[in-house]
Scaffold this motif. Structure first.
Motif, short mmCIF file in Angstrom:
data_model
loop_
_atom_site.label_atom_id
_atom_site.label_comp_id
_atom_site.label_asym_id
_atom_site.label_seq_id
_atom_site.Cartn_x
_atom_site.Cartn_y
_atom_site.Cartn_z
N GLY A 164 0.83 -1.19 0.00
CA GLY A 164 0.00 0.00 0.00
C GLY A 164 0.87 1.24 0.00
N ARG A 165 0.24 2.38 -0.19
CA ARG A 165 0.97 3.65 -0.25
C ARG A 165 1.73 3.94 1.05
N ASP A 166 1.20 3.48 2.17
CA ASP A 166 1.84 3.76 3.46
C ASP A 166 2.94 2.77 3.80
N GLN A 201 9.48 -0.74 1.73
CA GLN A 201 10.08 -1.94 1.15
C GLN A 201 10.45 -2.96 2.22
N GLU A 202 10.95 -2.49 3.36
CA GLU A 202 11.33 -3.42 4.42
C GLU A 202 10.13 -4.21 4.92
N GLU A 203 9.01 -3.53 5.11
CA GLU A 203 7.79 -4.21 5.55
C GLU A 203 7.32 -5.22 4.50
N LEU A 204 7.37 -4.83 3.24
CA LEU A 204 6.93 -5.73 2.18
C LEU A 204 7.87 -6.92 2.03
N ALA A 211 6.85 5.14 -6.41
CA ALA A 211 7.64 4.57 -5.32
C ALA A 211 6.87 3.50 -4.56
N ILE A 212 6.35 2.55 -5.30
CA ILE A 212 5.58 1.46 -4.71
C ILE A 212 6.54 0.36 -4.28
#
Length: 139
Positions: free
Chosen positions: A19-21, A24-27, A63-64
């Motif tokens: 999501g927008r919020d 990259q680390e979280e994903l 910046a996704i």
């Protein structure tokens, strides 16, 4: 019983879009979590794919955050993989999971379960092994 060629495997690509919020680390962490869940299924292999590429349709300025997995599986495992992905994203901060198998692709998002199930069923019908009767096989 006659021998059936079940050795055939296919390679599926899963691309998670945050999501927008999200960052990259979280994903990356979510991608690893999905990988672990997929490995619990009857699949040959699940590899993380490192890529700095922007997914098709996304603008670099967006910046996704993106995470990707390559899943090697037998055609019979396709439904279980898609069902897992469909239910997995419901409570995760993942905007979409794009699934590519051969020339076909499918985009799953945390939307209506009934709608997602219909989309998955249509995708599976296009990739079903030929002459596989569904009669008498209920759960």
């Amino acid at each position: 019983m006659t021998g059936v060629a079940v050795d055939r495997t296919e390679r599926m690509r899963l691309v998670l879009t945050g999501g927008r919020d999200g960052d990259q680390e979280e994903l990356d962490e979510l991608t690893l979590q999905l990988r672990e869940r997929l490995l619990e299924l009857d699949v040959e292999d699940v590899e993380t794919v490192r890529s700095g590429d922007v997914p098709d349709g996304a603008k670099p300025a967006d910046a996704i955050a993106v995470g990707a997995l390559a899943v090697t599986l037998a055609p019979l495992a396709l439904r279980s993989v898609l069902d897992l992905v469909r239910t997995w994203i419901e409570n995760r901060p993942v905007r979409t999971v794009s699934v590519t198998l051969g020339d076909d692709s499918l985009e799953l998002e945390a939307a209506s379960s009934a709608d997602q199930r219909r989309i998955v069923d249509a995708f599976l019908a296009a990739h079903a092994p030929e002459a596989e009767p569904a009669d008498g096989q209920g759960e």
